[in-house]
Design a protein around this motif. Structure first.
Motif, PDB file in Angstrom:
ATOM      1  N   PHE A  28       0.828  -1.207   0.000  1.00  0.00           N
ATOM      2  CA  PHE A  28       0.000   0.000   0.000  1.00  0.00           C
ATOM      3  C   PHE A  28       0.867   1.264   0.000  1.00  0.00           C
ATOM      4  O   PHE A  28       0.604   2.219  -0.735  1.00  0.00           O
ATOM      5  CB  PHE A  28      -0.922  -0.019   1.210  1.00  0.00           C
ATOM      6  CG  PHE A  28      -1.703   1.251   1.400  1.00  0.00           C
ATOM      7  CD1 PHE A  28      -2.755   1.556   0.557  1.00  0.00           C
ATOM      8  CD2 PHE A  28      -1.379   2.136   2.415  1.00  0.00           C
ATOM      9  CE1 PHE A  28      -3.480   2.727   0.722  1.00  0.00           C
ATOM     10  CE2 PHE A  28      -2.098   3.309   2.581  1.00  0.00           C
ATOM     11  CZ  PHE A  28      -3.144   3.605   1.740  1.00  0.00           C
ATOM     12  N   ILE A  29       1.922   1.278   0.817  1.00  0.00           N
ATOM     13  CA  ILE A  29       2.799   2.445   0.900  1.00  0.00           C
ATOM     14  C   ILE A  29       3.488   2.690  -0.444  1.00  0.00           C
ATOM     15  O   ILE A  29       3.603   3.827  -0.915  1.00  0.00           O
ATOM     16  CB  ILE A  29       3.836   2.251   2.027  1.00  0.00           C
ATOM     17  CG1 ILE A  29       3.142   2.281   3.391  1.00  0.00           C
ATOM     18  CG2 ILE A  29       4.918   3.324   1.961  1.00  0.00           C
ATOM     19  CD1 ILE A  29       4.035   1.860   4.542  1.00  0.00           C
ATOM     20  N   ILE A  30       3.947   1.603  -1.074  1.00  0.00           N
ATOM     21  CA  ILE A  30       4.613   1.740  -2.377  1.00  0.00           C
ATOM     22  C   ILE A  30       3.655   2.289  -3.429  1.00  0.00           C
ATOM     23  O   ILE A  30       4.010   3.182  -4.218  1.00  0.00           O
ATOM     24  CB  ILE A  30       5.188   0.375  -2.824  1.00  0.00           C
ATOM     25  CG1 ILE A  30       6.326  -0.046  -1.900  1.00  0.00           C
ATOM     26  CG2 ILE A  30       5.675   0.444  -4.273  1.00  0.00           C
ATOM     27  CD1 ILE A  30       6.847  -1.438  -2.176  1.00  0.00           C
ATOM     28  N   VAL A  31       2.431   1.773  -3.432  1.00  0.00           N
ATOM     29  CA  VAL A  31       1.446   2.227  -4.419  1.00  0.00           C
ATOM     30  C   VAL A  31       1.121   3.704  -4.225  1.00  0.00           C
ATOM     31  O   VAL A  31       1.031   4.470  -5.187  1.00  0.00           O
ATOM     32  CB  VAL A  31       0.172   1.362  -4.329  1.00  0.00           C
ATOM     33  CG1 VAL A  31      -0.962   1.975  -5.138  1.00  0.00           C
ATOM     34  CG2 VAL A  31       0.452  -0.043  -4.849  1.00  0.00           C
ATOM     35  N   ARG A  32       0.947   4.108  -2.967  1.00  0.00           N
ATOM     36  CA  ARG A  32       0.656   5.526  -2.725  1.00  0.00           C
ATOM     37  C   ARG A  32       1.845   6.405  -3.068  1.00  0.00           C
ATOM     38  O   ARG A  32       1.683   7.538  -3.532  1.00  0.00           O
ATOM     39  CB  ARG A  32       0.255   5.731  -1.256  1.00  0.00           C
ATOM     40  CG  ARG A  32      -1.086   5.096  -0.883  1.00  0.00           C
ATOM     41  CD  ARG A  32      -2.207   5.526  -1.820  1.00  0.00           C
ATOM     42  NE  ARG A  32      -2.512   6.933  -1.722  1.00  0.00           N
ATOM     43  CZ  ARG A  32      -3.541   7.441  -1.053  1.00  0.00           C
ATOM     44  NH1 ARG A  32      -4.387   6.639  -0.430  1.00  0.00           N
ATOM     45  NH2 ARG A  32      -3.762   8.736  -1.020  1.00  0.00           N
ATOM     46  N   ALA A  33       3.063   5.898  -2.863  1.00  0.00           N
ATOM     47  CA  ALA A  33       4.251   6.657  -3.231  1.00  0.00           C
ATOM     48  C   ALA A  33       4.338   6.848  -4.744  1.00  0.00           C
ATOM     49  O   ALA A  33       4.933   7.821  -5.222  1.00  0.00           O
ATOM     50  CB  ALA A  33       5.503   5.955  -2.718  1.00  0.00           C
ATOM     51  N   CYS A  34       3.722   5.919  -5.477  1.00  0.00           N
ATOM     52  CA  CYS A  34       3.679   6.028  -6.943  1.00  0.00           C
ATOM     53  C   CYS A  34       2.506   6.869  -7.428  1.00  0.00           C
ATOM     54  O   CYS A  34       2.186   6.858  -8.630  1.00  0.00           O
ATOM     55  CB  CYS A  34       3.593   4.630  -7.563  1.00  0.00           C
ATOM     56  SG  CYS A  34       5.054   3.618  -7.294  1.00  0.00           S
ATOM     57  N   LYS A  35       1.842   7.583  -6.491  1.00  0.00           N
ATOM     58  CA  LYS A  35       0.750   8.497  -6.822  1.00  0.00           C
ATOM     59  C   LYS A  35      -0.502   7.783  -7.327  1.00  0.00           C
ATOM     60  O   LYS A  35      -1.296   8.375  -8.050  1.00  0.00           O
ATOM     61  CB  LYS A  35       1.192   9.537  -7.870  1.00  0.00           C
ATOM     62  CG  LYS A  35       2.418  10.333  -7.495  1.00  0.00           C
ATOM     63  CD  LYS A  35       2.152  11.288  -6.346  1.00  0.00           C
ATOM     64  CE  LYS A  35       3.355  12.173  -6.065  1.00  0.00           C
ATOM     65  NZ  LYS A  35       3.117  13.100  -4.946  1.00  0.00           N
ATOM     66  N   ARG A  36      -0.662   6.517  -6.966  1.00  0.00           N
ATOM     67  CA  ARG A  36      -1.871   5.793  -7.373  1.00  0.00           C
ATOM     68  C   ARG A  36      -2.890   5.831  -6.243  1.00  0.00           C
ATOM     69  O   ARG A  36      -2.516   5.871  -5.064  1.00  0.00           O
ATOM     70  CB  ARG A  36      -1.538   4.350  -7.721  1.00  0.00           C
ATOM     71  CG  ARG A  36      -1.158   4.056  -9.162  1.00  0.00           C
ATOM     72  CD  ARG A  36      -0.382   5.116  -9.846  1.00  0.00           C
ATOM     73  NE  ARG A  36      -0.023   4.755 -11.214  1.00  0.00           N
ATOM     74  CZ  ARG A  36       1.104   5.114 -11.785  1.00  0.00           C
ATOM     75  NH1 ARG A  36       1.986   5.818 -11.119  1.00  0.00           N
ATOM     76  NH2 ARG A  36       1.356   4.762 -13.037  1.00  0.00           N
ATOM     77  N   VAL A  37      -4.163   5.796  -6.613  1.00  0.00           N
ATOM     78  CA  VAL A  37      -5.204   6.032  -5.610  1.00  0.00           C
ATOM     79  C   VAL A  37      -6.186   4.872  -5.458  1.00  0.00           C
ATOM     80  O   VAL A  37      -6.961   4.851  -4.506  1.00  0.00           O
ATOM     81  CB  VAL A  37      -5.989   7.323  -5.945  1.00  0.00           C
ATOM     82  CG1 VAL A  37      -5.095   8.539  -5.876  1.00  0.00           C
ATOM     83  CG2 VAL A  37      -6.650   7.223  -7.322  1.00  0.00           C
ATOM     84  N   ALA A  38      -6.193   3.935  -6.371  1.00  0.00           N
ATOM     85  CA  ALA A  38      -7.178   2.850  -6.324  1.00  0.00           C
ATOM     86  C   ALA A  38      -6.547   1.594  -5.730  1.00  0.00           C
ATOM     87  O   ALA A  38      -5.419   1.225  -6.082  1.00  0.00           O
ATOM     88  CB  ALA A  38      -7.717   2.551  -7.721  1.00  0.00           C
ATOM     89  N   PHE A  39      -7.292   0.921  -4.847  1.00  0.00           N
ATOM     90  CA  PHE A  39      -6.745  -0.216  -4.122  1.00  0.00           C
ATOM     91  C   PHE A  39      -7.784  -1.323  -3.949  1.00  0.00           C
ATOM     92  O   PHE A  39      -7.564  -2.272  -3.213  1.00  0.00           O
ATOM     93  CB  PHE A  39      -6.259   0.278  -2.751  1.00  0.00           C
ATOM     94  CG  PHE A  39      -5.298  -0.639  -2.059  1.00  0.00           C
ATOM     95  CD1 PHE A  39      -4.043  -0.870  -2.571  1.00  0.00           C
ATOM     96  CD2 PHE A  39      -5.652  -1.262  -0.877  1.00  0.00           C
ATOM     97  CE1 PHE A  39      -3.146  -1.718  -1.924  1.00  0.00           C
ATOM     98  CE2 PHE A  39      -4.778  -2.105  -0.218  1.00  0.00           C
ATOM     99  CZ  PHE A  39      -3.517  -2.334  -0.744  1.00  0.00           C
ATOM    100  N   GLU A  40      -8.929  -1.200  -4.651  1.00  0.00           N
ATOM    101  CA  GLU A  40     -10.022  -2.146  -4.402  1.00  0.00           C
ATOM    102  C   GLU A  40      -9.676  -3.578  -4.800  1.00  0.00           C
ATOM    103  O   GLU A  40      -9.961  -4.526  -4.065  1.00  0.00           O
ATOM    104  CB  GLU A  40     -11.297  -1.725  -5.146  1.00  0.00           C
ATOM    105  CG  GLU A  40     -11.755  -0.308  -4.881  1.00  0.00           C
ATOM    106  CD  GLU A  40     -11.287   0.639  -5.973  1.00  0.00           C
ATOM    107  OE1 GLU A  40     -11.961   1.644  -6.198  1.00  0.00           O
ATOM    108  OE2 GLU A  40     -10.238   0.360  -6.598  1.00  0.00           O
ATOM    109  N   MET A  41      -9.093  -3.747  -5.997  1.00  0.00           N
ATOM    110  CA  MET A  41      -8.756  -5.098  -6.447  1.00  0.00           C
ATOM    111  C   MET A  41      -7.784  -5.775  -5.497  1.00  0.00           C
ATOM    112  O   MET A  41      -7.931  -6.946  -5.145  1.00  0.00           O
ATOM    113  CB  MET A  41      -8.151  -5.052  -7.852  1.00  0.00           C
ATOM    114  CG  MET A  41      -9.105  -4.626  -8.942  1.00  0.00           C
ATOM    115  SD  MET A  41      -8.308  -4.803 -10.563  1.00  0.00           S
ATOM    116  CE  MET A  41      -9.394  -3.779 -11.548  1.00  0.00           C
ATOM    117  N   GLU A  42      -6.766  -5.024  -5.075  1.00  0.00           N
ATOM    118  CA  GLU A  42      -5.774  -5.590  -4.180  1.00  0.00           C
ATOM    119  C   GLU A  42      -6.366  -5.882  -2.799  1.00  0.00           C
ATOM    120  O   GLU A  42      -5.987  -6.872  -2.157  1.00  0.00           O
ATOM    121  CB  GLU A  42      -4.592  -4.630  -4.049  1.00  0.00           C
ATOM    122  CG  GLU A  42      -3.828  -4.421  -5.345  1.00  0.00           C
ATOM    123  CD  GLU A  42      -4.343  -3.236  -6.145  1.00  0.00           C
ATOM    124  OE1 GLU A  42      -5.570  -3.040  -6.181  1.00  0.00           O
ATOM    125  OE2 GLU A  42      -3.524  -2.506  -6.734  1.00  0.00           O
TER     126      GLU A  42
END
Length: 570
Positions: free
Chosen positions: A206-220
């Motif tokens: 989650f931290i890595i994804v947010r650091a990449c400026k991504r906002v969607a996490f439902e599938m994961e």
């Protein structure tokens, strides 16, 4: 430590009675938020350029690949008899460059008066002549681009992932306590360690994804929830929890790598033949060194580790089958895929792995239809496979026996119908909230945590959570189908449809087979069943669905443009 254990022992029965419903509420909260966000999400089409016709009308190009022709299904419809039904394709690359490809049209195509023999670049302001009609390509203005980005952000904003993440963390913590209650002082230390490891992997991701400026996490979120259930059913049955955790981690890594791989269509196309050959080699390797277990030769033992190559071939099958728009019109490309498909299903038939063969066949039908759109060919293929299936029933006694007991398990509940009869009894005994993880009896049944895992979920976690697990897979499928409408490329659309078809059909075979609504085929429940190869491949398949998510800044399978421009996607 003894005092803590004494407290656990004293309050254990009361804890289990109460926490069963807490698990249900947490699961409903986690999944309803994710499911609602996915189903309510809108995938507005992106506008990449405009093409102006001879009458002055302007058509927005909403895909990287656009078919131009007289056919009503074309992206740019030209109602002129001098234009072929499928005249040509206009294709954009990741750098924003456009190329026009003539599809052997009857009157040819010209760019600035130069005949297009195969493919030529088309730059803004160039004149494209189709059947004596002139068209001009115009780029999207910077202002319109920024307005489209803001519009997409408003229309496709997902729900905040923090509440679901927190709830899933609590769910995992309560699961550890439940195992402590169920096993008492004999609870293995590796169970809490494994769940702590999964929780850490989830938050690091989650931290890595947010650091990449991504906002969607439902599938994961859905995948991590189902993986949590997988750890639980693995701990109940075999204690091989660390192996399952290791495979979840490898699956997440594969998910990352595939998302990166799918960013570049040219890279995907250039390596497709290598992956096709690798998939075929895996099946040959399985045929040469596979071990027959319960009638199917689908396992290979390497240094004490069991691997199921046919699971890994699923990813190769989809990569080989997906095609860009230009390749849809190349007969040789489709022929290569059909030969590869026949080879895969032939190898699986020799291995007697007919459950996996059925999954490959359904996935093949989806890919073949999306590539050809020809119903008549699909009917002929289905008819030929049906005849082959009748031949299999004649030559393979164990397959014939599974079909013979289908619908009659209660006539022989202690013999041929033993597994399904016990599965349905376990579902009934679990009720709505379940009896609590570690408190059931069904885990002693053979294949309880793999082929019959729906029964184990229903007994220990409750029918509500078991049904929610199925709805998770269905939701991923619905979202993928909706997303492909705004898909950038036929490659992403076909791959996402194929992956979601595989997920859903495999879940149907697993669940319906375990309760005797379909013959028991011995396939796994994606993300849930115990089995390392299945877990790794399930995460890998999720990457194809993630790549089809065109919501603004939602997927790291989609590149971001200059962040100073608001994170526009390229």
């Amino acid at each position: 430590m003894d005092m803590f254990q004494n407290i656990i022992t004293a309050v254990g029965p009361y804890y289990t009675a109460a926490v069963r419903w807490v698990f249900v509420l947490l699961a409903v909260f986690i999944l309803v938020r994710s499911i609602r966000s996915l189903l309510q999400a809108k995938n507005p089409s992106e506008i990449w350029a405009y093409i102006t016709g001879p009458d002055g009308s302007s058509t927005p190009l909403k895909h990287w690949e656009n078919l131009i022709g007289r056919a009503p299904s074309a992206d740019v419809v030209v109602n002129l008899k001098s234009v072929s039904r499928s005249h040509g394709t206009l294709v954009r690359d990741a750098k924003g460059n456009w190329r026009y490809n003539d599809l052997n049209s009857k009157n040819g195509s010209y760019i600035n008066g130069i005949r297009v023999r195969k493919s030529l670049p088309l730059r803004p302001g160039d004149v494209l002549t189709l059947g004596n009609a002139d068209f001009t390509l115009y780029p999207v203005s910077y202002q319109e681009k920024q307005e489209n980005i803001q519009k997409r952000k408003r229309k496709s904003r997902p729900v905040s992932p923090f509440p679901s993440m927190a709830a899933l963390t609590v769910f995992q913590l309560l699961t550890v306590i439940q195992f402590k209650v169920a096993y008492g002082s004999e609870c293995p230390s590796y169970i809490p360690a494994a769940f702590l490891g999964l929780c850490a992997v989830m938050w690091i991701y989650f931290i890595i994804v947010r650091a990449c400026k991504r906002v969607a996490f439902e599938m994961e979120t859905i995948a991590f929830f189902l993986s949590t259930l997988s750890l639980a059913v693995t701990a109940v049955d075999s204690g091989a929890v660390f192996k399952q955790l290791a495979c979840i981690i490898m699956g997440v890594v594969l998910f990352f790598l595939l998302c990166w791989f799918l960013r570049d269509l040219n890279r995907s196309k250039s390596i497709r033949m290598i992956i096709l050959i690798a998939g075929a080699a895996l099946l040959v390797f399985n045929l040469l060194f596979g071990v027959t277990t319960h009638g199917a030769m689908n396992w290979v033992h390497i240094g004490g580790i069991s691997v199921q190559p046919s699971e890994l071939v699923k990813i190769a099958f989809i990569i080989a089958g997906a095609a860009t728009l230009d390749e849809l019109y190349e007969k040789g490309n489709l022929t290569t895929f059909m030969i590869f498909s026949g080879f895969c299903m032939g190898c699986l038939a020799i291995m007697s792995d007919f459950g996996t063969a059925a999954i490959f066949f359904v996935t093949f039908l989806v890919i073949a239809f999306l590539r050809s759109g020809d119903f008549s060919k699909m009917i002929l293929i289905i008819g030929a496979v049906a005849l082959a299936g009748m031949l299999v029933l004649t030559l393979k006694p164990h397959v014939r026996q599974r079909f013979a007991i289908w619908g009659h398990v209660w006539e022989d509940p202690s013999g041929a119908g033993f597994q399904q009869a016990r599965t349905m009894s376990a579902i009934a005994s679990g009720g709505m909230p379940g009896v609590g993880a570690g408190n059931g009896w069904f885990h002693t049944t053979f294949a309880a945590d793999t082929d019959l895992v729906f029964g184990l979920l229903s007994e220990e976690w409750g029918f509500i959570i078991a049904v929610l697990a199925v709805l998770c897979i269905v939701t991923l499928g619905i979202f993928a189908v909706r997303s492909i409408i705004a898909g950038r490329s036929a490659y992403y659309s076909i791959a996402a449809c194929a992956a979601t078809s595989l997920f859903i059909f495999q879940t149907i075979l697993n669940v319906f087979g375990s309760v005797d609504l379909l013959p028991l085929t011995g396939v796994t429940f994606p993300f849930v069943s115990s089995g390392g190869t299945s877990m790794i491949v399930s995460w890998g398949m999720l990457a194809f669905l993630k790549a089809a998510d065109t919501r603004q800044n939602a997927s790291f399978a989609v590149r971001l443009d200059d962040r100073a421009e608001g994170g526009a996607e390229i």
